[in-house]
Design a protein around this motif. Sequence first.
Motif, PDB file in Angstrom:
ATOM      1  N   LEU A 112     -15.458  -9.154   0.669  1.00 44.86           N
ATOM      2  CA  LEU A 112     -14.531  -9.429  -0.440  1.00 44.86           C
ATOM      3  C   LEU A 112     -13.683 -10.655  -0.105  1.00 44.86           C
ATOM      4  O   LEU A 112     -13.005 -10.691   0.930  1.00 44.86           O
ATOM      5  CB  LEU A 112     -13.640  -8.209  -0.698  1.00 44.86           C
ATOM      6  N   GLY A 167      -1.000  -0.885  -6.347  1.00 48.44           N
ATOM      7  CA  GLY A 167      -1.967  -1.423  -7.306  1.00 48.44           C
ATOM      8  C   GLY A 167      -1.815  -0.838  -8.697  1.00 48.44           C
ATOM      9  O   GLY A 167      -1.987  -1.526  -9.700  1.00 48.44           O
ATOM     10  N   ARG A 168      -1.478   0.442  -8.775  1.00 42.97           N
ATOM     11  CA  ARG A 168      -1.389   1.111 -10.073  1.00 42.97           C
ATOM     12  C   ARG A 168      -0.182   0.654 -10.895  1.00 42.97           C
ATOM     13  O   ARG A 168      -0.135   0.857 -12.105  1.00 42.97           O
ATOM     14  CB  ARG A 168      -1.301   2.626  -9.875  1.00 42.97           C
ATOM     15  N   VAL A 205      -4.755  -1.390   7.898  1.00 43.27           N
ATOM     16  CA  VAL A 205      -4.081  -2.518   7.264  1.00 43.27           C
ATOM     17  C   VAL A 205      -3.943  -3.640   8.292  1.00 43.27           C
ATOM     18  O   VAL A 205      -3.521  -3.392   9.420  1.00 43.27           O
ATOM     19  CB  VAL A 205      -2.705  -2.068   6.727  1.00 43.27           C
ATOM     20  N   GLY A 206      -4.326  -4.836   7.928  1.00 45.95           N
ATOM     21  CA  GLY A 206      -4.283  -5.959   8.869  1.00 45.95           C
ATOM     22  C   GLY A 206      -5.434  -5.907   9.867  1.00 45.95           C
ATOM     23  O   GLY A 206      -5.260  -6.176  11.047  1.00 45.95           O
ATOM     24  N   THR A 212       1.127  -4.967   5.921  1.00 48.16           N
ATOM     25  CA  THR A 212       0.910  -5.933   6.994  1.00 48.16           C
ATOM     26  C   THR A 212       2.259  -6.437   7.516  1.00 48.16           C
ATOM     27  O   THR A 212       3.303  -6.211   6.902  1.00 48.16           O
ATOM     28  CB  THR A 212       0.129  -7.145   6.441  1.00 48.16           C
ATOM     29  N   PHE A 220     -17.149   2.940  -6.462  1.00 49.55           N
ATOM     30  CA  PHE A 220     -16.793   2.373  -7.752  1.00 49.55           C
ATOM     31  C   PHE A 220     -18.011   2.422  -8.666  1.00 49.55           C
ATOM     32  O   PHE A 220     -19.118   2.139  -8.222  1.00 49.55           O
ATOM     33  CB  PHE A 220     -16.356   0.913  -7.595  1.00 49.55           C
ATOM     34  N   PHE A 241     -10.988  -8.882 -10.479  1.00 51.19           N
ATOM     35  CA  PHE A 241     -11.392  -7.500 -10.768  1.00 51.19           C
ATOM     36  C   PHE A 241     -10.956  -7.152 -12.193  1.00 51.19           C
ATOM     37  O   PHE A 241     -11.737  -6.635 -12.996  1.00 51.19           O
ATOM     38  CB  PHE A 241     -10.764  -6.536  -9.761  1.00 51.19           C
ATOM     39  N   ASN A 247      -6.972  -0.937  -0.751  1.00 55.53           N
ATOM     40  CA  ASN A 247      -6.103   0.078  -1.342  1.00 55.53           C
ATOM     41  C   ASN A 247      -5.494  -0.415  -2.655  1.00 55.53           C
ATOM     42  O   ASN A 247      -5.387   0.350  -3.628  1.00 55.53           O
ATOM     43  CB  ASN A 247      -4.990   0.424  -0.342  1.00 55.53           C
ATOM     44  N   ILE A 248      -5.124  -1.685  -2.680  1.00 54.60           N
ATOM     45  CA  ILE A 248      -4.540  -2.257  -3.904  1.00 54.60           C
ATOM     46  C   ILE A 248      -5.571  -2.252  -5.034  1.00 54.60           C
ATOM     47  O   ILE A 248      -5.275  -1.843  -6.160  1.00 54.60           O
ATOM     48  CB  ILE A 248      -4.005  -3.681  -3.623  1.00 54.60           C
ATOM     49  N   VAL A 249      -6.800  -2.663  -4.723  1.00 56.44           N
ATOM     50  CA  VAL A 249      -7.852  -2.684  -5.744  1.00 56.44           C
ATOM     51  C   VAL A 249      -8.174  -1.256  -6.206  1.00 56.44           C
ATOM     52  O   VAL A 249      -8.315  -0.993  -7.406  1.00 56.44           O
ATOM     53  CB  VAL A 249      -9.130  -3.386  -5.220  1.00 56.44           C
ATOM     54  N   PHE A 263      -5.700  -3.236   3.178  1.00 59.38           N
ATOM     55  CA  PHE A 263      -4.570  -3.685   2.362  1.00 59.38           C
ATOM     56  C   PHE A 263      -5.061  -4.025   0.953  1.00 59.38           C
ATOM     57  O   PHE A 263      -4.645  -3.399  -0.020  1.00 59.38           O
ATOM     58  CB  PHE A 263      -3.892  -4.899   3.010  1.00 59.38           C
ATOM     59  N   GLU A 264      -6.002  -4.953   0.860  1.00 64.37           N
ATOM     60  CA  GLU A 264      -6.497  -5.285  -0.481  1.00 64.37           C
ATOM     61  C   GLU A 264      -7.371  -4.176  -1.053  1.00 64.37           C
ATOM     62  O   GLU A 264      -7.390  -3.954  -2.266  1.00 64.37           O
ATOM     63  CB  GLU A 264      -7.210  -6.648  -0.530  1.00 64.37           C
ATOM     64  N   VAL A 287       0.824  -1.216   0.000  1.00 66.21           N
ATOM     65  CA  VAL A 287       0.000   0.000   0.000  1.00 66.21           C
ATOM     66  C   VAL A 287       0.855   1.262   0.000  1.00 66.21           C
ATOM     67  O   VAL A 287       0.331   2.369   0.181  1.00 66.21           O
ATOM     68  CB  VAL A 287      -0.975   0.006   1.192  1.00 66.21           C
ATOM     69  N   LYS A 338      -6.241   1.443  -6.192  1.00 60.77           N
ATOM     70  CA  LYS A 338      -5.172   2.009  -7.025  1.00 60.77           C
ATOM     71  C   LYS A 338      -5.085   1.310  -8.375  1.00 60.77           C
ATOM     72  O   LYS A 338      -4.773   1.936  -9.385  1.00 60.77           O
ATOM     73  CB  LYS A 338      -3.842   1.961  -6.279  1.00 60.77           C
ATOM     74  N   PHE A 339      -5.379   0.010  -8.383  1.00 65.49           N
ATOM     75  CA  PHE A 339      -5.445  -0.697  -9.666  1.00 65.49           C
ATOM     76  C   PHE A 339      -6.555  -0.087 -10.520  1.00 65.49           C
ATOM     77  O   PHE A 339      -6.352   0.239 -11.691  1.00 65.49           O
ATOM     78  CB  PHE A 339      -5.702  -2.191  -9.434  1.00 65.49           C
ATOM     79  N   ALA A 340      -7.728   0.093  -9.905  1.00 68.78           N
ATOM     80  CA  ALA A 340      -8.887   0.638 -10.628  1.00 68.78           C
ATOM     81  C   ALA A 340      -8.596   2.047 -11.138  1.00 68.78           C
ATOM     82  O   ALA A 340      -8.949   2.401 -12.265  1.00 68.78           O
ATOM     83  CB  ALA A 340     -10.112   0.642  -9.720  1.00 68.78           C
ATOM     84  N   GLU A 341      -7.935   2.852 -10.317  1.00 70.19           N
ATOM     85  CA  GLU A 341      -7.622   4.223 -10.718  1.00 70.19           C
ATOM     86  C   GLU A 341      -6.668   4.261 -11.914  1.00 70.19           C
ATOM     87  O   GLU A 341      -6.603   5.258 -12.623  1.00 70.19           O
ATOM     88  CB  GLU A 341      -7.003   4.993  -9.544  1.00 70.19           C
ATOM     89  N   SER A 342      -5.923   3.188 -12.101  1.00 69.92           N
ATOM     90  CA  SER A 342      -4.935   3.181 -13.184  1.00 69.92           C
ATOM     91  C   SER A 342      -5.520   2.730 -14.524  1.00 69.92           C
ATOM     92  O   SER A 342      -4.862   2.847 -15.550  1.00 69.92           O
ATOM     93  CB  SER A 342      -3.749   2.278 -12.812  1.00 69.92           C
ATOM     94  N   ASP A 382     -10.307  -5.504   4.118  1.00 67.28           N
ATOM     95  CA  ASP A 382      -9.230  -4.835   4.832  1.00 67.28           C
ATOM     96  C   ASP A 382      -8.638  -3.759   3.926  1.00 67.28           C
ATOM     97  O   ASP A 382      -8.708  -3.858   2.697  1.00 67.28           O
ATOM     98  CB  ASP A 382      -8.159  -5.863   5.204  1.00 67.28           C
TER      99      ASP A 382
END
Lengths: 352, 352
Positions: B193, A226-227, B161-162, A203, B144, A250, B245-247, B242-243, A195, B249-253, B240
Motif C-alpha cells: 500500500l 478513520g470512522r 504501529v510504526g 506513531t 475487504f 480508497f 487501521n485508519i482504512v 497505522f494506515e 488509531v 475504520k473508514f471502510a467500516e463506517s 503498517d
Amino acid sequence: MSTTITIDELAKTPRPVRVVVDAMGGDFAPLNEVQGAFRALEGLGTDVEIVLVGREPDIRKHLANAPDRIKILHTLDIVGMEDEPSSIVKHRKESSLYVGLDLVKQGHADAFVSSGNTGGVMATATMVLGRIPGVSRPTIGSFFPTMTGRPTLLVDVGANVGSKARFLHDFAVMGSVYTELMQGIASPTVGLLNVGEEESKGTDVAKETHMLLKSSPVNFYGNVEGRDILKGTVDIVVCDGFEGNIVLKFAESILGFLKHRFRSFANKGLLQKLLIGAFRPVLKRVLSGMDYQEYGGVPLLGVNGVVIIGHGSGSPLAISNMILKADEMVRKEVNGAIQRKLTIEPVSKGQQ
Amino acid sequence: MSTTITIDELAKTPRPVRVVVDAMGGDFAPLNEVQGAFRALEGLGTDVEIVLVGREPDIRKHLANAPDRIKILHTLDIVGMEDEPSSIVKHRKESSLYVGLDLVKQGHADAFVSSGNTGGVMATATMVLGRIPGVSRPTIGSFFPTMTGRPTLLVDVGANVGSKARFLHDFAVMGSVYTELMQGIASPTVGLLNVGEEESKGTDVAKETHMLLKSSPVNFYGNVEGRDILKGTVDIVVCDGFEGNIVLKFAESILGFLKHRFRSFANKGLLQKLLIGAFRPVLKRVLSGMDYQEYGGVPLLGVNGVVIIGHGSGSPLAISNMILKADEMVRKEVNGAIQRKLTIEPVSKGQQ
C-alpha cells in the motif's frame, strides 16, 4: 471581444483582480477551461479579469464572442502527466503552467487555477511562488461528505509524505484558517487522524503532533479515527499525506464499487434490471455526495499566492467553481491570515 | 451431557483437536459464545472438542442438553474493554482469556477463539504463546470485499504501529501463506500500500519494504494505491497498522454513512419513504458485503498457536465461523508453513 495580450501589457494595464487559468491543464483542455471561464464570469464581480494561458489558436477555437474580461496569453509549451514535477521549473519555462504561475509571482495576477498534473502544479507553484512566511510545508487537502451535511477537510492528501510534527501542526493551522474564512465556520474543530483516542496512541510523530496541537492556536478536539471522517466528528482532520492519500483514493473508489455492485444485481435478470432502473434517480441523488469530483478544486495552502488545483477530468462547472473560489480566497485574504497565525504565535524553535 | 472439567483432567484425556472458546469475551457473552459453540458442532468433525472457558454458572444457564463434545473449564475472572492489554499477563491470571491461552501454550488445546478486548487478546496471546520462529511481529489482517468477488486481505490493521520494513515483509509472507492454504489461492498476489506505483514513492519504510518484497518468496505485484483495495487488484495488501487501521475504520463506517443517506432521503416525504421501503431488500443484498462483521473473526498470525479474534458484537454465527476457521487452521498447519517460509528463506541479517 476577447484580446490576446502580452506580459508587458498585463503589467501596464490597471490592476483589477486577475485570475490566471492554465488553459492547457485538464484532460479536455482547452475546451473545458474556456467554457469554465465563460461560466465563471456570471458569478464574478465586474472588477475581475480572467487570463487564459496557453496555445492561442487552440483557445481561440472555443472563444467566439468572449467579452473583453477574458484575456489570452499565448504560450507554446504544455506540461503533461508524464512530466517529472521537480524538473518543470528548470526545463519548461515556456509552458502554460510555469508562465501562469510566474504572472502571480511577478504581481501581474492574484491567483492561478489548473487541472493539470497535480504533482507538477504543486512542485512548480512551491518553487516559483515560495512559501508564506511561517509555513513549514505547503499542503493540499480534500473535502469529504459527512453525516452532518457539513464537509470535513482532510489535510494533507498527498503533498507531503513522511511529515514531521511541525508540518502537521501547520496543516492544522492552514486548514483552520481556510475553513473559518471560506466556509464561514467560526473556530472550526481539528482532529488528528490516529488509531485511538488516547494521546498515547499512534506513531512517534502522531504523539508529538498531539502535544503540539494541544498548545496551538487551533480548536483541537483530540485524536480521531478513520470512522470519524464520514461521521463528521470534526471540521478538519489532519494527517500525513501518506495515509491521507491512501484514504482519499480508497474513498474515491467507493462510488465505482457500489455502481459495480448495483450493476451486478441488475444483471441477474429482467426483474432486477427493472428494479435498479426505477431506482436509479434515487441512487444518483443519494450517492452524489460521494463523487469527489463534484467538489471541484482544492487549494494548495501555504504557497505565497492563491493556487487552486483541480481533477484532470474536471467539467466546465468544476473549473468555473475553481475560478470563483480563487477570487474568493484573494478577497478574503486567506494567505495573510495564515501568515499572521503562524508568525504571531509561532511554535518554539525546540519543537520544530 | 456437557461436563465441567479441570486442567489436569484435560491434560490426561486422550487428545482430539481441541478448540478453546473464551466464553466471557464478547458483548453478549456467554450467550453468543455458547450458541456459537453449538452451531459449530454441526460443521466440525467428530474428533473435535470445544472447551468453553469462563464462569461456569453463567455458561450453564445457556447450555441445556449440550453434548459431551462441549466441555466447560471454570474460571472466575473476566477481562474487560477497560483492561490495559499489557497488564493482563501479570495481573489477570485467573481470567478466561489468560487461562484459555495457557491451555494452548501447555499443549492441552490447539486453538483459541475470543471476541474480547482485541488489544488484550493480541498482547496476551503474544506474551503467553510467543512467536513462531522466524516471525518478527505477529499481525492481524482484515478482509475487504472487492469488485472481483474475491476478498482482499489487508494486513496489518492495527496490531503494529510504526512497523519496520522487515515487519511488513513478514506480514506479506504470513498473509500469503494464510491466503494460499485457507482460501485455496495458489501463489496469491501481494501489493504494498503506497501513494503511487513507482518504487521510488512513499516513506523511507515503504521504499525499503518494496525492495525487500522484490526479493522475497511472495508473489509481489508492486505498489498499490488506496483505490486498489476495493478493486481487488491483488489478494493481499500489506501496510503498517497505522494506515491499515485508519482504512479499516473508514471502510467500516461506509455502511452507516450510506444508511444515513438513504434514511435522510426517505424522510423527505411519503413517496420517498415508500420508494426506499420497496428497495430495502435490494439495498440489503447489494450492501451486504460491506458489513465487515459478516466476515467473522480474523487470525492473529505469527503467534505460536492458532488464535482467532472476533468483533465484540459477534453473532453466534460469527463465533461458529471463528471456531470452524480455527479448526481448519490447525488441520492445514498454517503456522508450520509460516515457519518454513520465514526460516528457510530468511531475510539477511543486515536488512532486519
